[in-house]
Design an enzyme around this catalytic site. Sequence first.
Site, short mmCIF file in Angstrom:
data_model
loop_
_atom_site.label_atom_id
_atom_site.label_comp_id
_atom_site.label_asym_id
_atom_site.label_seq_id
_atom_site.Cartn_x
_atom_site.Cartn_y
_atom_site.Cartn_z
N HIS A 113 42.59 36.83 48.79
CA HIS A 113 42.79 36.39 47.41
C HIS A 113 43.64 35.12 47.47
O HIS A 113 44.43 34.94 48.41
CB HIS A 113 43.55 37.51 46.69
CG HIS A 113 43.73 37.33 45.23
ND1 HIS A 113 44.66 36.46 44.69
CD2 HIS A 113 43.12 37.92 44.17
CE1 HIS A 113 44.62 36.54 43.36
NE2 HIS A 113 43.69 37.42 43.02
N ASP A 190 48.44 42.72 51.91
CA ASP A 190 48.13 42.67 50.49
C ASP A 190 47.51 44.01 50.12
O ASP A 190 46.36 44.28 50.48
CB ASP A 190 47.15 41.50 50.22
CG ASP A 190 46.68 41.46 48.78
OD1 ASP A 190 45.98 40.50 48.41
OD2 ASP A 190 46.99 42.39 48.01
N GLN A 193 44.43 46.11 46.32
CA GLN A 193 43.18 46.87 46.15
C GLN A 193 43.15 48.15 46.97
O GLN A 193 42.18 48.90 46.90
CB GLN A 193 41.97 46.00 46.52
CG GLN A 193 41.86 44.72 45.74
CD GLN A 193 41.73 44.94 44.25
OE1 GLN A 193 41.31 46.01 43.79
NE2 GLN A 193 42.09 43.94 43.46
N LYS A 216 47.13 47.40 38.59
CA LYS A 216 45.89 47.77 39.27
C LYS A 216 45.90 49.25 39.67
O LYS A 216 44.93 49.75 40.25
CB LYS A 216 45.69 46.90 40.52
CG LYS A 216 45.39 45.44 40.14
CD LYS A 216 44.80 44.67 41.32
CE LYS A 216 45.03 43.18 41.19
NZ LYS A 216 44.03 42.48 40.41
N CYS A 357 39.07 34.71 42.26
CA CYS A 357 40.25 34.16 42.95
C CYS A 357 40.08 34.18 44.46
O CYS A 357 41.03 34.46 45.21
CB CYS A 357 41.52 34.94 42.59
SG CYS A 357 41.92 34.85 40.84
#
Lengths: 401, 170
Positions: A113, A190, A193, A216, A357
């Site tokens: 991202h 990261d 997700q 999220k 993104c």
Amino acid sequence: MLDTEAIRRDFPFLREGRIYLDSTATSLTPEPVLNKMLEYYRDYRANVERGVYKASQIATDALEKARGEIARLINAKPEEIILVRNTTEGINLVASGLGLKKGDRIVTTILEHHSNFIVWLRARDRVKAEVEIIMSNDEGFLELSDFNRAINGRTRIVAVTQTSNVLGVRPPVKEIIKIAHDKGALVLLDGAQSVPHMKVDVKALGCDFLAFSGHKMCGPTGAGALYMREDLQERIEPLCIGGGTIEDVGIDYYRLRSGPTGFEAGTPAIAEVIGMGAAASYLMGIGMPNIASHEARLTKTMLNGLAEVPKLTLYGPKDPRDRAGIFSFNLGKLHPHDLAIALDATAGVMVRSGHHCALPLHKYILKAENGTVRASVSLYNTEQDVEVFLSTLSEISKTML
Amino acid sequence: MKIRSLYENYRNFPKTDCGYCGNTSCITMLRRYCLGKLPLSKCIYFRAGAYNASDLSCGPPVLKGMPKSTISYIRPCPSDSDRITVEISLLTPENSKYGYFDMITAEKIFDQVVPGLKISPSLGIARQESEGGDVMGFSEGRMLVQRADSEGIAFRQLSRFVRSLWAAVN
């Protein structure tokens, strides 16, 4: 097995029969989380860590309890959780706080991202650090040998996603962490997700930093968390300093607090943090393995169905075992925005369209100049949601191309 | 000039299905007239003056300007900030019961005939590709043009789209 009907009753947004397949962009927020946030505003609306009166103490305890729940979600200690606005701020905190200098090396990947990509390009531009970008194959798979080659004694940090927000592919982060640590490099994951959709255990993984967002994971917007190993906190410069971060201040000196509050300048988004803590509790109440297996079932149905839609190009792994419930695709030459509008207008199906993104991934690996359409599944989606989405897609393919 | 729908025009047609014009039915004759493939003089009733050509729309009218109340939004395109997206709504109380466009009729008349026009009766969508911006129209009268270079071009595309489907307006 998930009781999806009971879960769906918790989400007021779904009461009108909407089909929400854009949880990768932001997730829906259940009533228990909303109630917890409103409880703060209604019953103990006070600042945290500042007042000695009862309401302030209650607010402080609620915030710290939320921090504890967030830590429990990823098997961390509360002292290792720094409250930030979102994943992006968490990554920026690490990038700016590392003290990168000329000649330092950063390794990241083409799957990232923008929030875990351009921060490192900026470091390259500002301090003349070196950035190596590991390329993937067409399906998004990364080779460990590439990491082995790219990481060397000058590598300060390896920044990699735990789940791609475009392809759903999951890089082999445990192995990457081992390679990096063997060569003296830190690893930032990261987790935007991954944390909402599967059991993530930072101790088992051994990562040094993990950033993720409240919005999220069924929490509100405006709250996120950065896991930072306790022994690293002295070495990382805070992104912002000011009220709430100090041990002592004199006319010509200041001393910052140790621990996560040293990184949390100003009044935090109190209701939002409490909401994020409530969201963590909500997800743990359902069980992360249950959520993961529910989404795996939907992923299988989705992949089988997408394979049957004429003129559809699906990006990323075709085997459901190799991916999370995130599906990016194109339909013939139809512009992704037009397809997304058609899905919304005709069947109330909400999906994302564009570059998500992740422009480098679209430009250099997917070769999708106009971007892609992305659908994603979550704990509140059903087989029926997937069927309506697939049948509408098929109809569009048959009649609009 | 007000756009007349296919059905409004059909009310001013003989409806005898006599076949003298060479078509199997009056509705077929009307459709071919809509497409500009046949003159009205082919019909013996119009030739004899029993029906008047002035009672029909002689073709898609030129829309001069768009009333401000129909504009839903004008904003930069999400993927290309140099271009714009414009959405309008043509649904009026008179059309609201049946929607604005009859996509079944639209497909029968215009699909495969108007360049770049694709119609899906099952979904209630029509889409027209063009260099000035791609237009999508929905049966309820909502229309939007994506990736237009300017407002002027966007409204010209919308106008052209409405004229393309003029005979399918309810």
